[in-house]
Design an enzyme around this catalytic site. Structure first.
Site, PDB file in Angstrom:
ATOM      1  N   HIS A   5      14.321  19.287 -28.959  1.00 53.03           N
ATOM      2  CA  HIS A   5      14.405  20.276 -27.928  1.00 53.03           C
ATOM      3  C   HIS A   5      14.729  19.631 -26.268  1.00 53.03           C
ATOM      4  CE1 HIS A   5      14.548  23.304 -31.258  1.00 53.03           C
ATOM      5  NE2 HIS A   5      12.736  22.735 -31.223  1.00 53.03           N
ATOM      6  N   PHE A   6      16.110  19.140 -26.099  1.00 56.85           N
ATOM      7  CA  PHE A   6      16.395  18.350 -25.025  1.00 56.85           C
ATOM      8  C   PHE A   6      16.390  19.044 -23.962  1.00 56.85           C
ATOM      9  CE2 PHE A   6      16.109  14.287 -26.443  1.00 56.85           C
ATOM     10  CZ  PHE A   6      14.713  14.358 -27.165  1.00 56.85           C
ATOM     11  N   HIS A  50       7.805  23.426 -22.214  1.00 54.11           N
ATOM     12  CA  HIS A  50       7.709  24.249 -21.622  1.00 54.11           C
ATOM     13  C   HIS A  50       6.840  23.680 -20.065  1.00 54.11           C
ATOM     14  CE1 HIS A  50       9.374  26.416 -24.350  1.00 54.11           C
ATOM     15  NE2 HIS A  50       8.274  25.438 -25.256  1.00 54.11           N
ATOM     16  N   ASP A  88       9.488  17.673 -32.677  1.00 58.32           N
ATOM     17  CA  ASP A  88       9.985  18.933 -31.975  1.00 58.32           C
ATOM     18  C   ASP A  88       9.406  18.846 -31.256  1.00 58.32           C
ATOM     19  OD1 ASP A  88      10.623  21.754 -32.523  1.00 58.32           O
ATOM     20  OD2 ASP A  88       8.004  21.990 -33.157  1.00 58.32           O
ATOM     21  N   HIS A 119       9.586  21.134 -39.509  1.00 57.06           N
ATOM     22  CA  HIS A 119       8.391  20.949 -39.453  1.00 57.06           C
ATOM     23  C   HIS A 119       7.115  21.965 -40.694  1.00 57.06           C
ATOM     24  CE1 HIS A 119       9.752  24.549 -37.892  1.00 57.06           C
ATOM     25  NE2 HIS A 119      10.038  24.184 -36.461  1.00 57.06           N
ATOM     26  N   ASN A 172      19.266  25.807 -29.303  1.00 51.71           N
ATOM     27  CA  ASN A 172      18.873  26.882 -28.877  1.00 51.71           C
ATOM     28  C   ASN A 172      18.858  26.319 -27.491  1.00 51.71           C
ATOM     29  OD1 ASN A 172      16.479  25.106 -29.802  1.00 51.71           O
ATOM     30  ND2 ASN A 172      15.168  26.858 -28.314  1.00 51.71           N
TER      31      ASN A 172
HETATM   32  O1  DOR Z   1       6.953  25.560 -30.467  1.00 51.63           O
HETATM   33  C1  DOR Z   1       8.001  25.854 -30.687  1.00 51.63           C
HETATM   34  N1  DOR Z   1       8.899  25.799 -29.816  1.00 51.63           N
HETATM   35  N2  DOR Z   1       9.023  25.504 -32.075  1.00 51.63           N
HETATM   36  C2  DOR Z   1      10.264  26.100 -32.147  1.00 51.63           C
HETATM   37  O2  DOR Z   1      10.717  26.058 -33.411  1.00 51.63           O
HETATM   38  C3  DOR Z   1      11.008  26.011 -30.856  1.00 51.63           C
HETATM   39  C4  DOR Z   1      10.486  25.648 -29.641  1.00 51.63           C
HETATM   40  C5  DOR Z   1      11.602  25.462 -28.525  1.00 51.63           C
HETATM   41  O3  DOR Z   1      12.711  25.679 -28.389  1.00 51.63           O
HETATM   42  O4  DOR Z   1      10.737  25.719 -27.633  1.00 51.63           O
END
Ligand code: DOR
Length: 441
Positions: A65-66, A308, A304, A233, A97
């Protein structure tokens, strides 16, 4: 930047048959030209002395997730691709997302354009399923597949009802990758455990049963429609046992380094930094997942990578977001396991490159053999170094593995025949290419 011609000399080269050759690899026009015990340098060729280093196919990380576009305060395609280059990751598959969500051809094209401008490594982007975009899911190109969030999501990307999932499985034949957690069960348990701020409760709210139920449903639909399914995952012993009993030939599964190497004890030491979806599980789950990986029940590894900021992570549970970064540490984490005897270096390369290329139908990647793309990583399997926050390139600036002493750190990373990372230095002029996907239904 056009690829330079390179000669890598006297590396321990991982061959396609899993054996090692002490020898030379010549790279020309972005491809592997020759692999042999000794190769004389051609005129004007740059020589890399790789004595004492091991040459592996570049890592293909199939779930990241970049955050670009829309969430660039956490990460962006440039910073993430720098982290990839340092971690030996030469290609990645990114999730939808972002903001806007990647649910249309236009949003996919926008990501591809952004990546062409700023990505130091090769890239591919999933298209996200909503309840309304069946035509886009059928026709979007290029994409490794359709991502469905069966749980742990809100808004249009959440598809948690069988009646909404079935038409997606029934339409078209491209790969469907699922985040398998049962949203209904999660919501019910969220209410049951409301008010608890200890992040360890996360693993009880989104428990093993929630993951198992969603995986069962995905398998049922995949069987009914004979639809190519990839389970993202995988995190529980129960799901691994289920797949061991009944895994159709058209189903694959992946596991993250976190679910292999961390467990619920991490909440006591790193708190919400250990919070991810699906959550960390027990030491027993770690063991069963390892065995499933070793036995081929689980096909490959993804990080994955879900960054954050520390500020976001500092909010008390449940306001703290789920997810942890991973592209800079995944290869040394797994190679350290190999050095400790848990698996072999050849298995690590298979799980982190060869098997991923095969499963997603990415042509000419994942092996060191003439004609294949020159996406390579030279690692040092001798020196041990700790994971240090100060050395991380991910914009979020932390790792759940800080302080871990690892070996197998990348020394040189090569993308399309160009050195993108060498002994601590990035070459910011290198650009990756869009990946292509040739899937047989
Ligand atoms: O822990 C997660 N964070 N799992 C996910 O599937 C989405 C991801 C995120 O985009 O932060």
């Amino acid at each position: 930047m056009s690829p330079t011609n390179l000669l890598i000399r006297q590396a321990q080269i991982l061959l396609p048959n899993g054996e090692f050759l002490q020898g030379d690899v010549q790279l020309q026009e972005g491809r592997i030209a020759q692999v042999a015990a000794t190769i004389a340098p051609a005129e004007g060729e740059r020589v890399i002395d790789a004595e004492g280093l091991t040459l592996l196919p570049g890592v293909i990380d199939p779930q990241v997730h970049f955050r670009e576009p829309g969430l660039e305060h956490k990460e962006d395609l440039f910073t993430a691709s720098c982290a990839c280059a340092k971690g030996g990751v030469t290609s990645f598959l990114e999730m939808p997302n972002t903001r806007p969500l990647t649910t249309t051809q236009a949003a996919l094209d926008d990501k591809l354009h952004r990546a062409s401008q700023k990505c130091l490594v090769n890239y591919g982007f999933f298209i996200g399923a909503t309840r309304e975009n069946l035509p886009d899911l059928r026709t979007a190109q290029p994409t490794p597949g359709i991502k469905i969030f069966m749980g742990s999501m809100h808004g249009p990307l959440l598809i948690d009802q069988e009646a909404d999932l079935a038409p997606i499985f029934a339409t078209g034949d491209r790969l469907i990758a699922v985040h398998a957690e049962n949203q209904g069960r999660i919501e019910q348990r969220r209410q049951q455990f409301a008010g608890i701020t200890d992040p360890a409760i996360h693993s009880q709210i989104q428990d093993n049963q929630a993951a198992l139920e969603a995986t069962q449903l995905a398998l049922k639909l995949s069987r009914k429609y004979r639809r190519r399914l990839h389970i993202l995952h995988l995190s529980t012993a129960e799901e691994a046992d289920l797949l061991r009993q009944e895994k159709p030939t058209w189903v694959t599964a992946e596991v993250t380094p976190q679910h292999l190497l961390l467990n619920t004890s991490a909440y006591a030491t790193i708190g919400t930094l250990a919070q991810m979806n699906p959550p960390l599980r027990s030491p027993h789950d770690n063991e069963v997942l390892w065995q499933a990986l070793l036995d081929g029940v689980i096909d490959f590894i993804a990080t994955d990578h879900a960054p954050h900021t520390l500020e976001e992570k500092a909010q008390p549970y449940p306001n703290s977001p789920s997810g942890m970064p991973g592209v800079e540490t995944s290869l040394p984490l797994l190679l350290t396991q190999a050095k400790q005897g848990r698996c072999t270096v050849a298995q690590v390369a298979n799980w982190m490159s060869t098997a991923v290329a095969r499963a997603y139908g990415i042509p000419n990647k994942g092996l060191i053999t003439p004609g294949y793309d020159a996406d390579l990583v030279l690692v040092d399997l001798v020196t041990k170094r700790p994971v240090l926050r100060s050395q991380l390139l991910t914009k979020c600036g932390w790792s759940p593995f800080e302080g871990w002493q690892l070996t197998g750190w990348p020394v040189v990373t090569i993308v399309g025949g160009q050195v993108v990372y060498e002994r601590g230095q990035l070459n910011l002029d290198v650009r990756g290419k869009p990946l292509s996907f040739v899937q047989t239904p």
